[in-house]
Design an enzyme around this catalytic site. Structure first.
Site, PDB file in Angstrom:
ATOM      1  N   CYS A  54       0.967  -1.290  -0.081  1.00  0.00           N
ATOM      2  CA  CYS A  54      -0.023  -0.027   0.116  1.00  0.00           C
ATOM      3  C   CYS A  54       0.734   1.186  -0.056  1.00  0.00           C
ATOM      4  O   CYS A  54       1.646   1.370   0.840  1.00  0.00           O
ATOM      5  CB  CYS A  54      -0.885   0.191   0.951  1.00  0.00           C
ATOM      6  SG  CYS A  54      -2.107   1.347   1.119  1.00  0.00           S
ATOM      7  N   CYS A  58       0.516   5.121   6.456  1.00  0.00           N
ATOM      8  CA  CYS A  58      -0.268   5.104   7.722  1.00  0.00           C
ATOM      9  C   CYS A  58       1.068   4.527   8.743  1.00  0.00           C
ATOM     10  O   CYS A  58       1.262   3.422   8.587  1.00  0.00           O
ATOM     11  CB  CYS A  58      -1.526   4.102   7.711  1.00  0.00           C
ATOM     12  SG  CYS A  58      -2.475   4.683   6.573  1.00  0.00           S
ATOM     13  N   CYS A  61       0.689   0.679  10.135  1.00  0.00           N
ATOM     14  CA  CYS A  61       0.019  -0.182   9.517  1.00  0.00           C
ATOM     15  C   CYS A  61       1.299  -1.363   8.719  1.00  0.00           C
ATOM     16  O   CYS A  61       2.063  -0.594   8.131  1.00  0.00           O
ATOM     17  CB  CYS A  61      -0.799   0.157   8.349  1.00  0.00           C
ATOM     18  SG  CYS A  61      -1.701  -1.220   7.082  1.00  0.00           S
ATOM     19  N   CYS A  98     -16.292  -9.147   6.190  1.00  0.00           N
ATOM     20  CA  CYS A  98     -15.929  -7.770   5.642  1.00  0.00           C
ATOM     21  C   CYS A  98     -14.473  -8.197   5.134  1.00  0.00           C
ATOM     22  O   CYS A  98     -13.740  -8.790   5.253  1.00  0.00           O
ATOM     23  CB  CYS A  98     -15.547  -7.071   6.968  1.00  0.00           C
ATOM     24  SG  CYS A  98     -14.535  -5.348   6.620  1.00  0.00           S
ATOM     25  N   CYS A 129     -19.120  -6.365   3.914  1.00  0.00           N
ATOM     26  CA  CYS A 129     -18.588  -4.979   4.234  1.00  0.00           C
ATOM     27  C   CYS A 129     -17.346  -5.025   3.480  1.00  0.00           C
ATOM     28  O   CYS A 129     -16.781  -6.007   3.396  1.00  0.00           O
ATOM     29  CB  CYS A 129     -18.440  -4.940   5.639  1.00  0.00           C
ATOM     30  SG  CYS A 129     -17.445  -3.707   6.468  1.00  0.00           S
ATOM     31  N   CYS A 189     -19.606   2.532   8.265  1.00  0.00           N
ATOM     32  CA  CYS A 189     -18.662   1.804   9.555  1.00  0.00           C
ATOM     33  C   CYS A 189     -17.472   2.827   9.439  1.00  0.00           C
ATOM     34  O   CYS A 189     -16.616   2.863   8.317  1.00  0.00           O
ATOM     35  CB  CYS A 189     -18.399   0.480   9.253  1.00  0.00           C
ATOM     36  SG  CYS A 189     -17.177  -0.305  10.206  1.00  0.00           S
ATOM     37  N   ARG A 261     -17.954  -1.591  17.977  1.00  0.00           N
ATOM     38  CA  ARG A 261     -17.016  -2.773  17.791  1.00  0.00           C
ATOM     39  C   ARG A 261     -15.909  -2.908  18.495  1.00  0.00           C
ATOM     40  O   ARG A 261     -15.097  -1.921  18.218  1.00  0.00           O
ATOM     41  CB  ARG A 261     -16.769  -3.097  16.326  1.00  0.00           C
ATOM     42  CG  ARG A 261     -16.256  -4.420  15.998  1.00  0.00           C
ATOM     43  CD  ARG A 261     -16.008  -4.840  14.607  1.00  0.00           C
ATOM     44  NE  ARG A 261     -17.700  -4.932  14.287  1.00  0.00           N
ATOM     45  CZ  ARG A 261     -17.783  -4.289  13.008  1.00  0.00           C
ATOM     46  NH1 ARG A 261     -16.828  -3.729  12.401  1.00  0.00           N
ATOM     47  NH2 ARG A 261     -18.890  -4.481  12.463  1.00  0.00           N
TER      48      ARG A 261
HETATM   49  N1  SAM Z   1      -6.540   0.469   3.357  1.00  0.00           N
HETATM   50  C1  SAM Z   1      -7.764   0.660   3.610  1.00  0.00           C
HETATM   51  C2  SAM Z   1      -8.116   1.697   4.633  1.00  0.00           C
HETATM   52  O1  SAM Z   1      -6.912   2.058   5.187  1.00  0.00           O
HETATM   53  O2  SAM Z   1      -9.106   2.374   4.798  1.00  0.00           O
HETATM   54  C3  SAM Z   1      -8.570  -0.754   4.341  1.00  0.00           C
HETATM   55  C4  SAM Z   1      -7.804  -1.406   5.386  1.00  0.00           C
HETATM   56  S1  SAM Z   1      -7.046  -0.706   6.681  1.00  0.00           S
HETATM   57  C5  SAM Z   1      -5.884  -1.884   7.287  1.00  0.00           C
HETATM   58  C6  SAM Z   1      -8.421  -0.528   7.952  1.00  0.00           C
HETATM   59  C7  SAM Z   1      -8.287  -0.129   9.044  1.00  0.00           C
HETATM   60  O3  SAM Z   1      -7.601  -0.904  10.232  1.00  0.00           O
HETATM   61  C8  SAM Z   1      -7.439   1.151   9.421  1.00  0.00           C
HETATM   62  O4  SAM Z   1      -8.132   2.377   9.041  1.00  0.00           O
HETATM   63  C9  SAM Z   1      -6.892   1.298  10.891  1.00  0.00           C
HETATM   64  O5  SAM Z   1      -8.059   1.747  11.814  1.00  0.00           O
HETATM   65  C10 SAM Z   1      -6.986  -0.298  11.291  1.00  0.00           C
HETATM   66  N2  SAM Z   1      -5.703  -0.761  11.612  1.00  0.00           N
HETATM   67  C11 SAM Z   1      -4.678  -0.976  10.464  1.00  0.00           C
HETATM   68  N3  SAM Z   1      -3.579  -1.384  11.091  1.00  0.00           N
HETATM   69  C12 SAM Z   1      -3.918  -1.598  12.552  1.00  0.00           C
HETATM   70  C13 SAM Z   1      -3.020  -1.838  13.804  1.00  0.00           C
HETATM   71  N4  SAM Z   1      -1.999  -2.344  13.575  1.00  0.00           N
HETATM   72  N5  SAM Z   1      -3.778  -1.694  14.934  1.00  0.00           N
HETATM   73  C14 SAM Z   1      -5.044  -1.449  15.184  1.00  0.00           C
HETATM   74  N6  SAM Z   1      -5.770  -1.140  14.170  1.00  0.00           N
HETATM   75  C15 SAM Z   1      -5.225  -1.092  12.633  1.00  0.00           C
HETATM   76  C1  DTB Z   2     -11.158  -1.756  11.674  1.00  0.00           C
HETATM   77  O1  DTB Z   2     -11.545  -0.929  12.258  1.00  0.00           O
HETATM   78  N1  DTB Z   2     -10.274  -2.731  12.155  1.00  0.00           N
HETATM   79  C2  DTB Z   2     -10.037  -3.919  11.039  1.00  0.00           C
HETATM   80  C3  DTB Z   2     -11.242  -3.410  10.114  1.00  0.00           C
HETATM   81  N2  DTB Z   2     -11.699  -1.976  10.287  1.00  0.00           N
HETATM   82  C4  DTB Z   2     -10.744  -3.637   8.649  1.00  0.00           C
HETATM   83  C5  DTB Z   2      -8.799  -4.122  10.901  1.00  0.00           C
HETATM   84  C6  DTB Z   2      -7.829  -4.282  11.805  1.00  0.00           C
HETATM   85  C7  DTB Z   2      -6.424  -4.420  11.218  1.00  0.00           C
HETATM   86  C8  DTB Z   2      -5.400  -4.995  12.298  1.00  0.00           C
HETATM   87  C9  DTB Z   2      -4.097  -5.085  11.972  1.00  0.00           C
HETATM   88  C10 DTB Z   2      -3.853  -6.040  11.042  1.00  0.00           C
HETATM   89  O2  DTB Z   2      -4.554  -7.228  10.873  1.00  0.00           O
HETATM   90  O3  DTB Z   2      -2.815  -6.021  10.023  1.00  0.00           O
HETATM   91 FE1  SF4 Z   3      -2.814   1.227   3.333  1.00  0.00          FE
HETATM   92 FE2  SF4 Z   3      -2.765   0.270   5.903  1.00  0.00          FE
HETATM   93 FE3  SF4 Z   3      -3.150   2.947   5.286  1.00  0.00          FE
HETATM   94 FE4  SF4 Z   3      -5.011   1.233   4.731  1.00  0.00          FE
HETATM   95  S1  SF4 Z   3      -4.330   1.430   6.655  1.00  0.00           S
HETATM   96  S2  SF4 Z   3      -4.407   2.819   3.517  1.00  0.00           S
HETATM   97  S3  SF4 Z   3      -3.670  -0.733   3.944  1.00  0.00           S
HETATM   98  S4  SF4 Z   3      -1.243   1.685   4.888  1.00  0.00           S
END
Ligand code: SAM
Ligand code: DTB
Ligand code: SF4
Length: 340
Positions: A54, A58, A61, A98, A129, A189, A261
């Site tokens: 990606c 963030c 992530c 989802c 979702c 959501c 949630r």
């Molecule tokens: N790329 C898309 C986006 O960012 O909207 C969808 C996938 S993204 C991984 C979905 C959500 O997962 C993020 O907005 C964030 O709130 C959550 N998330 C990602 N990494 C996480 C982590 N290490 N711990 C907790 N929540 C996380």
């Molecule tokens: C949300 O708020 N939490 C989920 C879902 N929406 C997509 C994702 C959590 C991701 C946690 C870190 C991972 O699995 O990489």
């Molecule tokens: Fe990309 Fe992760 Fe950010 Fe979603 S949360 S936009 S997957 S870097």
């Protein structure tokens, strides 16, 4: 009488945070049982349909190309694999599926494929979702026409703290996508992450952003940061569990009818912390061994916890038929049937 409000002020939200813990939880529980069925939990299985690679940065992530030692990017999953995973989720008792993709924004070709995946989920009788990054107005409309039930798009933190977490997009980009999703008729959501080095003020402001939208999101995921190696937030100080529970309680008070949630981070929480979150108004969880790239609580452990707490899974009419139950639990049910 409707108890909907979208004019929350920072002082009153901070006052909620300052309340004695038991009083806050009691108030939140009252709001919860006025607006939701008691002791019910909605479960949603996550599937990463496109992992890693990606371009967004963030700071929490593992899927960002900006993290140290980025994980390998996969192509978009095949429809057969999605069908297999969705079937498994259904057998385990999930009612919502989802699908998440590590995209900044999907291409129109990606949307075509995701629509086919949504059809698969609906054919199995589950709610759908997806979380695919930013959408255009037209893409939101196309997803809506496909019958998609929810779009997940988190605000993550306050407007002020956002720039310390992500630099490749801004808060308004997030709000625009939420606006298109809402306008298209898909349920919203949207939630956040606690443990990003934010202050209590930031937590209050995140909840105000969500609760002061014209309509409350139907679903608000509250994630506890799962520290992922190689990301900028890996070594953050862990958010105190009591503060996490408070935030759940205040979400419930501010958005009475929303599904709150209890999301990422349950794997490192005690059963007691989770139980307090449920008392405070959380009524949905991510279900299944994996989130997107991080581990989650196993289905067996969750079923045991729900049973210990006297909680039932929404839409789950036949719990003893689930193939994922442990041998021990299956035997217990069998013995109980022999006795009665
Ligand atoms: N790329 C898309 C986006 O960012 O909207 C969808 C996938 S993204 C991984 C979905 C959500 O997962 C993020 O907005 C964030 O709130 C959550 N998330 C990602 N990494 C996480 C982590 N290490 N711990 C907790 N929540 C996380
Ligand atoms: C949300 O708020 N939490 C989920 C879902 N929406 C997509 C994702 C959590 C991701 C946690 C870190 C991972 O699995 O990489
Ligand atoms: Fe990309 Fe992760 Fe950010 Fe979603 S949360 S936009 S997957 S870097």
């Amino acid at each position: 009488m409707s108890n909907f409000r979208n004019n929350w002020e920072i002082e009153e939200v901070l006052d909620l945070f300052d309340k004695p813990f038991n009083e806050l939880l009691y108030d939140a529980h009252e709001v919860h049982i006025e607006n939701h069925k008691k002791d019910m939990v909605q479960v949603c299985t996550l599937l990463s349909i496109k992992t890693g690679g990606c371009p967004e940065d963030c700071g929490y992530c593992s899927q960002s190309i900006h993290s140290e030692d980025p994980i390998e990017a996969t192509p978009l999953m095949s429809l057969d694999e999605v069908r297999k995973q969705a079937k498994l989720a259904k057998e385990q008792g999930s009612t919502r599926f989802c699908m998440g993709a590590a995209w900044r924004r999907p291409s129109n070709k990606n949307i075509d494929r995701v629509i086919k995946m949504i059809d698969i989920v609906h054919d199995l009788g589950m709610e759908s979702c997806v979380t695919l990054g930013m959408l255009s107005e037209d893409q939101a409309l196309r997803l809506s026409k496909s019958g998609l039930n929810y779009y997940n798009h988190n605000l993550d933190t306050s407007r002020e703290h956002y720039t310390k977490v992500i630099s490749t997009r801004n808060y308004q980009d997030r709000l625009n996508t939420l606006k298109y999703v809402r306008k298209s008729g898909i349920k919203v959501c949207s939630g956040g992450i606690l443990g990003l080095g934010e202050s209590r003020d930031d937590r209050a402001k995140l909840l105000i952003e969500l609760a002061n939208l014209e309509q409350h999101p139907e679903s608000v995921p509250i994630n506890m940061l799962v520290p992922m190696e190689g990301t900028r937030h890996y070594s953050n100080e862990k958010i105190e569990e009591l503060e996490f529970i408070r935030t759940i309680a205040i979400s419930r008070i501010m958005m009475p009818k929303t599904y709150v949630r209890l999301s990422a981070g349950r794997e490192s929480m005690t059963e007691s912390t989770q139980a307090l979150c449920f008392y405070a108004g959380a009524n949905s969880v991510f279900y299944g061994e994996e989130l997107l790239t991080a581990p989650n609580v196993s289905v067996e452990k969750d079923r045991e916890l729900f049973s210990k707490l006297g909680m039932k899974i929404e839409g789950d009419n036949n719990p003893e038929k689930k193939p994922s139950l442990t041998k021990k639990v299956q035997k217990k049910i069998h013995n109980l049937k022999l006795i009665s």
